[in-house]
Design a protein around this motif. Structure first.
Motif: not given
Ligand code: FAD
Length: 488
Positions: A232, A416, A418-419, A436-438
């Motif tokens: 972040d 992290t 959202g990962l 990734t999902s992030r």
């Protein structure tokens, strides 16, 4: 240049040092072709219309073209062309399992020996590096280190293993400012701290990394993302526009049997890292790791186990034995690695597994082994080993080295938001490019597939870089091959 006609189905032998000599030191075991040998071997290539070798290479290297150039005596041009596609050719040219990949698909292999693609890749990559560096570079720094050394940039690549280096190479060539952040003292990932000097010299890894530095890539060592700096922060106050995660699978799996915490029971990772650390620091490899006259047992039979066993022999151990719970044919190691280990005096015991480590005053003295029989296939497709009740017996041992697998370290995933992570801490990706999902975070290499190979990590870094570049340019992600797990 010599133009001797060779039978088409017989390859130019790849030179190796004699076992009795090489077990005395850490110098490389396989030697490189001479110019004449490389030309002769490359001339065996049939130049297939549709080169199956390129399809079988996880990174789809331009093999047909580089073999043609070497056959014409143009190795440096071949090397430069290959380097654009494969950021680490002198590494893959040493460590790939060619027999299951490019060379396994060569049509000459149906009637005789396939073209020695790996040995030629190593030869041309080495020529190009020798032309660039007067002296073999050192991996030892000083590398900028710590959070405060992180410069501004466009893409932060986390992990300086083959996945991260490959990703950084493609992005830097496209003109993006790339910083590679890594937790260890020097870059290279497992190539620096796992794979031993006698398979892949540190000076070779260093030369590849120094060449990547020449593309403008910045390296910061000794900074752990998820602890010293967060993803972040990289994407927020530090101003990076995208992140690639290539953090590998570096947490050693434990056996979970009694006595595993005794002094004298170590993971292969810790054992190999301690030796590598001394070599990178310039100390004699044996110092502080005196195994002269000791009995060493290595548990497991993959690449890591072979490397640990062969390292123990070089450190003077009088008896080194590899114990594996399945049969020889189920071993995940390359047959050639097992053969080299046997030549160096390593013994193999199959269908056995430790049931207990036995100590005296907190120190390992022996291992209780149980004999195994093979049952139904498990998730890996191999028969699952089951202990035979009452078959236990004691084996005296001074050192037990456990090489039974790796999983992904979880801290970065946990820190992290959202990962998404999955089984064994692996980072879950949503598309073939490692998204990734992030968003905007991509991932590739062992941290996505689980423990795999250098060339799979190189391929994953390359395809992710193409998608990251497309994202930075505002275009939709590009399509391409998906690196698969377990391919060699
Ligand atoms: C002993 C051994 C021998 C092997 N032999 C072979 C072989 O002969 N042939 C072959 O093809 N493959 C071999 N492999 C497998 C191969 O080395 C791996 O598949 C490959 O290195 C994976 O590359 P990677 O970039 O995904 O990860 P790695 O090489 O593991 O690199 C990951 C990097 O990320 C860094 N890192 C981790 N977490 C963080 C964090 N939070 N912040 C910053 N940095 C972080 C680590 O320090 C490391 O440098 C071997 C593996 C081992 C352990």
């Amino acid at each position: 240049m010599t133009q001797v006609r060779r039978p088409q189905y017989v390859r130019v032998p790849i030179p190796h040092r004699d076992a009795g000599e090489r077990v005395q030191d850490f110098s490389e075991v396989a030697l490189t072709y001479t110019d004449d040998q490389a030309v002769l071997e490359a001339q065996r290539c049939l130049q297939c219309y549709k080169p199956a070798c390129e399809q079988a290479c996880p990174n789809h290297n331009p093999i047909k073209a580089f073999l043609a150039m070497v056959a014409e005596g143009r190795p440096i041009e071949a090397a430069e062309m290959l380097w654009e596609h494969n950021a680490l050719p002198s590494c893959t040219g040493r460590v790939c399992a060619w027999e299951n990949q490019c060379e396994g698909a060569c049509p000459l292999g149906r009637k005789g020996e396939p073209v020695a693609i790996g040995a030629i890749e190593r030869y041309l990559a080495e020529k190009a590096l020798a032309a660039r560096f007067d002296q073999p570079p050192s991996l030892r720094g000083p590398w900028p280190s710590g959070r405060h050394a992180v410069p501004p940039g466009d893409v932060a690549v986390v992990g300086a293993g083959p996945a991260g280096l490959s990703c950084a190479s493609v992005l830097a060539r496209k003109g993006w400012r790339v910083t590679v952040l890594d937790a260890w003292v020097v870059p290279g990932g497992v190539m620096s701290y796992g794979i031993p000097e006698f398979v892949l010299p540190k000076s070779t890894v260093a030369a590849e990394i120094r060449r990547l530095e020449g593309l403008g890539i910045r390296f910061v060592q000794d900074v752990t993302v998820g602890e010293d700096v967060l993803v972040d922060e990289l994407l927020g106050p530090m101003g990076y526009r995208a992140v690639f995660l290539g953090i590998g699978a570096n947490e050693a799996v434990r056996l979970g049997v009694p006595g595993e915490d005794l002094e004298g029971v170590v993971s292969a990772k810790d054992f190999l890292m301690a030796v590598a650390r001394r070599q990178i620091g310039g100390a004699a490899p044996a110092s502080g790791h005196d195994l002269v006259g000791k009995r060493v047992i290595v548990v497991g039979a993959g690449n890591t186990a072979m490397d640990a066993a062969r390292t123990a022999r070089r450190l003077g151990a009088s008896d080194v034995a590899v114990y594996y719970r399945r049969a020889r044919e189920h071993s995940p190691s390359r047959p050639v690695e097992m053969a080299l280990a046997e030549e160096e005096g390593v013994r193999f015991e199959f269908l056995v597994a430790p049931s207990r480590f036995v100590g005296d005053g907190g120190r390992l003295r022996a291992i209780e082994m149980a004999r195994m029989r093979l049952g139904e296939p498990d998730a890996s497709g191999r028969p699952s080993p089951e202990p035979i009740p009452g078959s236990e017996y004691l084996v005296p041992a001074d050192l037990a080295i456990l090489a039974v697998g790796y999983r992904v370290e979880r801290t970065l995933g946990d820190k992290t938001p959202g990962l998404e992570t999955g089984r064994g801490g692996r980072i879950v990706v949503k598309d073939p490019h490692g998204l990734t999902s992030r968003l905007p975070v991509w991932a590739g290499g062992d941290c996505v597939t689980g423990a795999n190979t250098v060339v799979h990590a190189v391929a994953a870094g390359r395809v992710a870089a193409e998608a990251i570049a497309a994202y930075l340019e505002g275009a939709p992600a590009v399509a391409g091959p998906v690196p698969r797990a377990g391919g060699g």
